[in-house]
Design an enzyme around this catalytic site. Structure first.
Site, PDB file in Angstrom:
ATOM      1  N   GLU A  46      30.982  35.677  29.541  1.00  0.00           N
ATOM      2  CA  GLU A  46      31.713  36.173  28.381  1.00  0.00           C
ATOM      3  C   GLU A  46      31.811  35.021  27.382  1.00  0.00           C
ATOM      4  OE1 GLU A  46      32.278  39.244  28.077  1.00  0.00           O
ATOM      5  OE2 GLU A  46      32.026  39.887  30.166  1.00  0.00           O
ATOM      6  N   HIS A  97      35.236  44.158  29.895  1.00  0.00           N
ATOM      7  CA  HIS A  97      34.182  43.325  30.461  1.00  0.00           C
ATOM      8  C   HIS A  97      34.814  42.091  31.115  1.00  0.00           C
ATOM      9  CE1 HIS A  97      30.493  44.895  28.098  1.00  0.00           C
ATOM     10  NE2 HIS A  97      31.448  45.815  28.103  1.00  0.00           N
TER      11      HIS A  97
END
Length: 246
Positions: free
Chosen positions: A9, A152
């Site tokens: 990420e 996510h």
């Protein structure tokens, strides 16, 4: 064969704007089985997270403020992935960000100097042209549970991608014989059911020529999709025996 399923990420989408990695998640596969080993680290990017990125992963600037810098975890991360085949969904994005972080440090090369790479997005597009091939779509297509994926997250997404990858490249990896699993005790150990010694001999039914052709065709497809990593073909080559008996 050792593989690392990896996801990251980031603070944004573009390394050209000096966006940085804020989370790395990796899970280890050896011979197509999850080993339980993983690498997971949140990272202080020394910059603000874009609002759009935060909506995707939910990781705030305040949460990252006391996390280590990439420089402090780079050697441990590299030791975990080095020599493995990396399995990544949309590999250019994650590899580009890791290379961007490596370039900021002395003594580090590029990801491809240490690992080979399999891009499951490319693989999915080849298998399912014209369809959605993001991770959620693949989970639905291959019946992989992603119920926990509200946002996510690098480690969760790596774990989900590992299941998707195994399904895409051969399906079932654990085999339970007898049609049912039996457990005993609190530890859930499997019970062994022994067959009686006077049981009738099982008939041996050989594959027809048509079945052999279909079987070999499937192995050829797996070999192509996996980039030459079909374990059945490798095993046959190792013992110098044909895949099927005549």
């Amino acid at each position: 064969m050792r593989q690392i399923v990896l996801d990251t990420e980031t603070t944004g989408l573009e390394t050209s704007q000096d966006h940085r990695i804020i989370e790395i998640g990796c899970v280890e596969l050896v011979n197509r089985r999850l080993t339980g080993r993983h690498f997971h680290q949140y990272i202080n990017p020394l910059r603000e997270v874009d609002d759009g990125a935060m909506e995707v992963h939910g990781i705030s600037n305040e949460f990252l403020a006391d996390k280590p810098l990439f420089a402090n975890v780079a050697e441990q991360f590299l030791a975990f992935i080095e020599g493995a085949e990396l399995v990544i969904h949309n590999a250019p994005f994650d590899v580009g960000f890791i290379d961007h972080e490596f370039r900021k440090l002395d003594g580090f090369g590029r990801v491809m100097d240490y690992c080979t790479i399999v891009d499951t997005l490319v693989m999915a597009r080849q298998r399912h042209p014209g369809q959605k091939n993001n991770l959620d779509a693949l989970c639905k297509r291959y019946d992989v549970d992603n119920a926990q994926r509200d946002l996510h997250g690098a480690l969760l997404d790596a774990e989900i991608l590992a299941d998707v990858y195994l399904m895409m490249t051969g399906g079932q990896v654990d085999l339970v014989l007898g049609g049912q699993s039996h457990t005993t005790g609190d530890l859930g150990t499997q019970e062994i059911r022994r067959l009686p010694p006077d049981r009738p001999q099982l008939p041996v039914i050989k594959a027809t020529a048509e079945e052999v052709a279909v079987h070999c065709g499937q192995l050829t497809r797996i070999q192509q999709i996996s980039g030459g990593q079909c374990v059945w073909l490798a095993a046959a080559d190792a013992v110098d025996e044909p895949l099927v008996s005549e």
